[in-house]
Scaffold this active site. Structure first.
Site, PDB file in Angstrom:
ATOM      1  N   HIS A 150     -21.968 -61.362 -24.411  1.00 29.68           N
ATOM      2  CA  HIS A 150     -22.387 -62.438 -23.506  1.00 29.68           C
ATOM      3  C   HIS A 150     -23.912 -62.496 -23.417  1.00 29.68           C
ATOM      4  O   HIS A 150     -24.518 -63.574 -23.532  1.00 29.68           O
ATOM      5  CB  HIS A 150     -21.781 -62.204 -22.117  1.00 29.68           C
ATOM      6  CG  HIS A 150     -22.132 -63.250 -21.112  1.00 29.68           C
ATOM      7  ND1 HIS A 150     -21.345 -64.350 -20.864  1.00 29.68           N
ATOM      8  CD2 HIS A 150     -23.203 -63.370 -20.282  1.00 29.68           C
ATOM      9  CE1 HIS A 150     -21.917 -65.102 -19.938  1.00 29.68           C
ATOM     10  NE2 HIS A 150     -23.041 -64.524 -19.560  1.00 29.68           N
ATOM     11  N   GLU A 151     -24.549 -61.334 -23.236  1.00 32.68           N
ATOM     12  CA  GLU A 151     -26.010 -61.299 -23.134  1.00 32.68           C
ATOM     13  C   GLU A 151     -26.667 -61.696 -24.456  1.00 32.68           C
ATOM     14  O   GLU A 151     -27.677 -62.399 -24.472  1.00 32.68           O
ATOM     15  CB  GLU A 151     -26.484 -59.900 -22.705  1.00 32.68           C
ATOM     16  CG  GLU A 151     -25.996 -59.459 -21.335  1.00 32.68           C
ATOM     17  CD  GLU A 151     -26.352 -60.451 -20.244  1.00 32.68           C
ATOM     18  OE1 GLU A 151     -27.491 -60.953 -20.229  1.00 32.68           O
ATOM     19  OE2 GLU A 151     -25.486 -60.750 -19.404  1.00 32.68           O
ATOM     20  N   GLU A 217     -23.638 -70.378 -18.662  1.00 34.71           N
ATOM     21  CA  GLU A 217     -22.764 -69.214 -18.557  1.00 34.71           C
ATOM     22  C   GLU A 217     -21.492 -69.428 -19.385  1.00 34.71           C
ATOM     23  O   GLU A 217     -21.042 -68.531 -20.096  1.00 34.71           O
ATOM     24  CB  GLU A 217     -22.391 -68.958 -17.096  1.00 34.71           C
ATOM     25  CG  GLU A 217     -23.537 -68.436 -16.228  1.00 34.71           C
ATOM     26  CD  GLU A 217     -23.990 -67.042 -16.632  1.00 34.71           C
ATOM     27  OE1 GLU A 217     -23.312 -66.384 -17.438  1.00 34.71           O
ATOM     28  OE2 GLU A 217     -25.051 -66.616 -16.141  1.00 34.71           O
ATOM     29  N   ASP A 221     -20.212 -67.396 -22.670  1.00 35.54           N
ATOM     30  CA  ASP A 221     -18.851 -66.850 -22.783  1.00 35.54           C
ATOM     31  C   ASP A 221     -18.204 -67.284 -24.095  1.00 35.54           C
ATOM     32  O   ASP A 221     -17.636 -66.468 -24.827  1.00 35.54           O
ATOM     33  CB  ASP A 221     -17.984 -67.336 -21.616  1.00 35.54           C
ATOM     34  CG  ASP A 221     -18.380 -66.737 -20.277  1.00 35.54           C
ATOM     35  OD1 ASP A 221     -19.104 -65.736 -20.278  1.00 35.54           O
ATOM     36  OD2 ASP A 221     -17.961 -67.287 -19.250  1.00 35.54           O
TER      37      ASP A 221
END
Length: 560
Positions: A150-151, A217, A221
């Site tokens: 995710h990061e 976000e 994902d």
């Protein structure tokens, strides 16, 4: 013949020193020379923030992160993170998420924060921080990978740059200061620290820009899920991790989950993660079905790394006493037993009871099936497990006063595949050797097997120098080389290595101070020994590096 051998040895050492220096000067990615060229204080962030500007922004933030007391280094945990990270990076490149330009321009560097809060964060240019609390909370490698993926996707989709670029007139210096302040406030949960970091309407506006939107976000994902799947990880772990964070946060009263403040979970995100897993050709079953021997080994390694993270983050006497007294439940999962045994062994060592630590290590070894049939395709996992056991065994030997046995153990330890694990082996072996030398100042009297010329450390110093030819930006290895050279009574090499380590962390004032000190020592030696200097080559290298660091410091001062 002896003269020929001596000349060959001198030429080899000269080649090592000069080649190391030439690599450092020549490589365009060398942060010690290139990174400090930051934009001027008033330079605004362009709407289409160039990759080079984002890299300089990330470097500017990291300059202060390196100084923070919570910045944490551990060779084993770092090797484990790299072990998980490398397949993600390869998958991201294969998918076209990482361009060749971004691959060359960004740092793509993981670092750790010694804090028990559950957090991870992406900084500009691919610097990704991981709190020990996150590593301790996760129960599988796939859960931790879900967060890393995710990061990584926040970086590859350039979410930070896209947010900051909305403010054309916000200076890079202000952005760097504000991001660092928010980072510190997020870690500490201290509201006053956040207020100190965010002063004025412009900075307050920037804080809003640094918070990722819901769309970003969800994009992170989605992209992270694809990267995770292509890297071969169990994709169901993303939904599992989200659900675990959501449940834990409901009972959280102490701001222990700052990750959820910067990456807020929504019902949509959790539902979409479940949907991704349901449509990923059955990968979700790997989380719940009976694990294969290969998967068991991966679970054991993660349990060991999670326990190690807990050891470094829970440093109180009460925690260590608890681990000494805790009995391992025989009906618990093997991975849980391994983690408990590791903590117990380390706690017994801390309590100066190496015999009990040895018993727990032997129990751990019986639980881990080191067999060829199990290890096929998992060589790096096996190497990291065995490296951790080797380190613990060496510590026990030192605790028993058997320093020679620790030296021989490291000498017999080999890593054939993973570069990051090889690095950890070098650093741990050197730390062990230095500890033994510290305990036994005259090893020739204590044990005739170690000659007075410090053969062990000399060999290690050569290994470190050859490593730095290929990896000149490794600040930790430079720092360890400095300590080895000091014991070997090579003061100029020791000082230069320390200077290189400081420069790689943007401490150019400290680096220049060390090099000027080395110059003074070299001149004094020459005067007292009729102009001779056994480290004359090192003096030449110091002159070159001094000029390079002076220029880098001038550029840094002109930017800020």
């Amino acid at each position: 013949m002896k003269m020929v051998m001596l000349m060959a040895k001198c030429m080899r050492e000269l080649a090592v020193v000069l080649l190391t220096s030439s690599v450092l000067v020549a490589q365009p990615a060398n942060r010690a020379l290139d990174a400090p060229v930051l934009p001027a204080l008033g330079e605004s962030v362009a709407v289409d923030m160039p990759l080079t500007v984002e890299r300089r922004l990330g470097d500017a933030i990291m300059r202060d992160v390196y100084k923070d007391v919570s910045y944490f280094e551990d060779p084993v945990l770092q090797a484990y993170l790299q072990h998980l990270w490398e397949p993600l990076m390869q998958a991201a490149q294969s998918r076209g998420e990482v361009s060749e330009e971004a691959l060359a321009a960004f740092a793509w560097q993981l670092f750790m924060i010694q804090n028990s809060s559950v957090n991870a964060f992406a900084l500009p240019a691919g610097y990704i921080g991981v709190h020990l609390g996150l590593m301790a909370l996760t129960t599988s490698a796939d859960e931790l990978v879900a967060v890393l993926a995710h990061e990584l996707s926040h970086v590859t989709q350039r979410h930070i740059a896209r947010n900051i670029a909305r403010s054309k007139y916000q200076s890079v210096a202000s952005v760097a200061a504000t991001v660092l302040g928010l980072l510190l406030a997020s870690r500490s949960g201290n509201g006053s620290m956040a207020q100190a970091a965010i002063v004025g309407s412009q900075a307050a506006m920037l804080q809003g820009q640094l918070n990722f939107s819901r769309e970003m976000e969800r994009e992170a994902d989605r992209v992270g899920f694809g990267v995770m799947k292509d890297a071969g990880y169990a994709t169901a772990a993303m939904a599992h991790m989200f659900e675990k964070l959501d449940r834990a946060n409901r009972f959280n009263d102490g701001n222990s989950y700052p990750y959820l403040r910067t990456h807020p979970l929504t019902v949509e995100r959790i539902a979409e993660a479940r949907t991704y897993a349901d449509h990923s050709d059955g990968e979700s079953e790997s989380i719940t079905s009976l694990p294969t021997p290969s998967q068991e080994l991966t679970l054991y390694l993660h349990a060991l790394m999670s326990a190690r993270a807990r050891w470094f983050m829970e440093t109180s006497e009460a925690a260590q006493q608890r681990w000494v007294q805790d009995s391992v439940k025989p009906d618990a999962a093997v991975s849980e037993q391994i983690g408990a045994l590791y903590l117990g062994s380390m706690a017994h060592l801390q309590a100066d009871n190496p015999s009990e630590a040895q018993l727990k290590l032997e129990q751990m070894r019986r639980l881990v099936p080191f067999k060829d049939s199990v290890l096929a395709g998992n060589e790096s996992t096996s190497e990291l497990l065995q490296l951790t056991f080797t380190e613990l065994q060496a510590k026990i030997y030192h605790g028993l006063g058997r320093h020679q046995a620790a030296f021989e153990l490291w000498a017999a330890s080999t890593v054939e595949r993973s570069q990051s694990i090889r690095r950890a082996q070098m650093l741990l072996g050197a730390q062990s050797a230095l500890f033994g030398f510290q305990k036994k100042q005259d090893l020739t009297k204590a044990n005739a097997k170690i000659p007075a010329d410090h053969r062990v450390l000399k060999s290690m110093a050569e290994d470190f120098q050859w490593w730095l030819i290929q990896n000149p930006n490794d600040a930790a290895v430079w720092g360890q080389l400095a300590m080895i050279a000091q014991v070997l009574q090579r003061p100029l090499l020791a000082i230069r290595a320390e200077a290189e380590s400081r420069a790689l962390r943007f401490d150019f004032i400290g680096a220049l101070d060390r090099l000027r000190s080395a110059q003074k020592i070299g001149r004094e030696w020459a005067r007292s020994h009729e102009g001779t200097n056994p480290e004359e080559v090192e003096m030449m290298v110091i002159e070159v590096r001094l000029r390079a660091f002076e220029e880098a410091q001038r550029q840094l001062k002109s930017s800020f």
